[in-house]
Design a protein around this motif. Structure first.
Motif: not given
Length: 665
Positions: A608-609, A612, A615, A631-633, A635, A662, A665
């Motif tokens: 995880s970051s 993010g 989640t 836990t991160t995501k 986007e 961010s 990606q």
């Protein structure tokens, strides 16, 4: 000085007296837990090396003296520059104060005090210790009326030469003539001083007065005392004779031993006046008056052993031979008239009677022409006494009696008649009295003094013939303060009548220091506190560092609390789990802030970051202080975002607070 600990053992408390040589304090023996008297020498004497050496020698000798009439010396020592003696703590008042308060004492009381002092001196003299400072200030009268002689420990060093110390006026009133002149001293010097003590007790005043020690000392050497009866008409002649014999200027004319004086005073108290008169028959300066028994006044007579008793002393202090002479002359005239009548009635009978009288006189005078000194039988067995009496053929063994004695060993001679050293005619019979030892005392049951007041204890003991004596105070959890907690002689046991029963008064519940149990386990802390005498109460408090261990005590460790009271210990326990707030949908930064505000820490799940959106979170319930892994995501931005260091321009590419973009990606 109060509050000081001498020799690492004796706690000095309040001052109870000061004299010319020392100060006396009440103190506590911390080792034996008893009250003692602590005598400390004044600096001007303690700094004298010769005095210090004599002080040590005399204190050690005094400690060896054992008598019910001598104050006990327990210990002595030096602490820094302070020399001290540890003695028995006495309750009562000194004889000097008693005489000042009450005046002259009755004759029986004077004799009783004198006999007890004589017994104390007898013990000291047997140990070759001369007191040298017998005076009322050194005689302590206890509540039961008995006395204790004090200051055997420093007397010899203190009074070796009175003439060198003109300031000691109180002592000068009681010293012997030979002591003021610096001559060698023996037991008779103490007997002289005791005579003055009895003189003062019987009259209320000392025999010689003066402005300073030297003038008083000169009177001791050169002047005769007024007879006590001149100052106090209640003093009877027998006691007066005893006192005056003690006070003779020539030591050889006094009683030669304290034991001899004790025997005479004992005879006086027992009413054996003939023996008292015999012991005091011839005083120097009055021998001529004594020898002529035809001139004795009515009431006088011959003492055992054919020695005249001491002539009565008039209230003016002069012997009265004139009256005796006049009466003798009248009697002689009457005899002349009778002889004339007898001659008229029968001359022959008169001649025969005269011859018989002459014959009798020749026999009496002839037998009395040779006299010998009576041997001293004191302390001998009956067989040894008989040998001493008969070995030279001068005397005959007479009657042997037995009597109880508290001072003479069983089976030894305690008394004799005639007394030792008297010159008696050849053929005189000598009677002896053998000691049966101390008279057995009646046995009584000791009362139970527990919970009594001192007054109640005294009454209970007196009722059965015992004496209650206060001892040291003690701590007791069960006995109210001021009441008796224990006694030295067991309750309901048997004891001799007259026995002293020492009791100890309760100081109340004892205080105990609370031991340090912080950091101990609950079981260990409970055992430690109970062994110290406390009850234990346990409470728990959440602690992540001290689960199962004592965190604190109440009262705090190191403080004092009453034995038997309750000490509360606080023991750490594992913290309980609580709900973790939901942070899903938040940025990592906002989620971390919310978790911290609720007592948790935030952590990133693997992969995880921190840039993010959350989640998922690892826990929904946890213990405060735990770490919740998020836990991160990250986007993607729909219109593209700037580089990792540029500010976000798209609505979805940047963070929710619009402060950091961010990486695409």
């Amino acid at each position: 000085m109060p509050g000081r600990l001498l020799g690492g053992r004796y706690q000095v408390q309040d001052r109870i007296g000061t004299g010319g040589m020392a100060t006396v304090y009440r103190g506590q023996d911390e080792v034996l837990g008893r009250t003692v008297a602590i005598k400390t020498m004044l600096p001007q004497y303690a700094n004298d090396p010769s005095f210090a050496a004599r002080f040590k020698q005399e204190a050690q000798a005094a400690a060896a003296l054992q008598s019910p009439y001598i104050v006990s010396v327990y210990d002595w020592g030096k602490d820094g520059d302070t020399y001290y003696i540890i003695m028995e703590y006495l309750r009562g008042t000194d004889l000097k104060s008693g005489i000042k308060k009450h005046g002259a004492l009755d004759c029986k009381k004077v004799a009783q005090i004198g006999s007890q002092i004589a017994q104390a001196l007898s013990v000291a003299h047997r140990h070759d210790i001369i007191h040298r400072d017998i005076k009322p200030q050194n005689i302590m009268v206890q509540p039961d009326g008995n006395i204790k002689v004090m200051d055997f420990g420093i007397a010899r060093a203190k009074n070796s030469h009175l003439t060198q110390d003109n300031s000691v006026l109180g002592t000068a009133h009681y010293v012997s003539p030979e002591q003021t002149q610096g001559k060698e001293l023996g037991p008779t010097t103490d007997i002289y001083s005791l005579g003055i003590v009895m003189y003062e007790a019987a009259t209320g005043q000392v025999p010689f007065q003066g402005d300073d020690a030297i003038s008083v000392a000169l009177k001791q050497v050169n002047e005769q005392p007024k007879p006590p009866s001149q100052l106090n008409p209640a003093v009877d002649p027998s006691l007066e004779s005893i006192i005056l014999k003690c006070m003779q200027k020539n030591p050889a004319d006094r009683f030669q031993t304290a034991l001899e004086l004790y025997h005479v005073l004992r005879d006086y108290l027992a009413g054996r006046m003939a023996q008292v008169n015999s012991a005091t028959a011839v005083l120097p300066g009055s021998a001529a008056a004594v020898a002529d028994t035809s001139k004795l006044e009515p009431g006088q007579g011959m003492a055992p052993g054919n020695t005249a008793s001491m002539p009565r002393v008039s209230r003016t202090g002069q012997y009265r031979p004139q009256r005796a002479t006049e009466e003798a002359a009248e009697q002689e005239e009457e005899r002349d008239r009778k002889r004339k009548r007898n001659i008229v009635i029968g001359a022959v009978c008169g001649v025969i009677a005269a011859v018989a009288i002459v014959f009798a006189l020749v026999n009496v005078l002839g037998s009395a022409s040779k006299t010998y000194p009576v041997p001293n039988l004191a302390g001998k067995t009956a067989d040894e006494a008989q040998t001493a009496i008969t070995q030279d053929g001068h005397f005959k063994m007479g009657e042997t009696k037995e009597s109880y004695s508290s001072s003479v060993e069983q089976g030894k001679v305690m008394d004799q008649d005639p007394r030792a050293s008297r010159q008696m005619p050849e053929g005189t019979t000598i009677n002896i009295v053998i000691s049966k030892g101390e008279e057995p005392k009646e046995q009584v049951s000791v009362p139970n003094l527990t919970n009594m007041t001192p007054k109640e204890a005294q009454e209970a003991c007196t009722k059965v013939g015992l004496t209650a004596v206060a001892g040291d105070e003690v701590e007791d959890d069960n006995i109210e303060e001021g009441r008796i907690a224990k006694q030295d002689v067991e309750a309901d046991s048997s004891a001799e009548k007259g026995t002293k029963v020492t009791y100890h008064i309760s100081k109340g519940t004892s205080q105990v220091v609370i031991p340090n149990v912080v950091g101990d386990s609950e079981d260990s802390a409970t055992t430690t506190l109970k062994n110290a005498g406390f009850e234990v109460s346990v409470q728990y408090s959440e602690s992540s560092d001290s689960v199962g261990k004592v965190i604190s005590t109440s009262p705090k460790n190191g403080s004092s609390a009453t034995k038997g009271s309750t000490v509360t210990i606080t023991v750490g326990k594992a913290p309980s789990k609580v709900s973790v707030p939901s942070v899903i949908g938040m940025t990592y930064s906002d989620a971390a802030d919310k978790l911290k505000a609720n007592g948790f820490y935030a952590g990133l799940a693997s992969g995880s970051s921190s840039n993010g959106i959350v989640t998922d979170q690892s826990e929904t319930t946890a213990t405060k202080g735990d770490t919740i892994y998020l836990t991160t995501k990250v986007e993607s931005s729909s219109n593209g975002g700037s580089g990792s260091n540029g500010s976000g321009t798209g609505t979805t590419g940047g963070s929710t607070n619009g402060t950091g973009g961010s990486t695409q990606q």
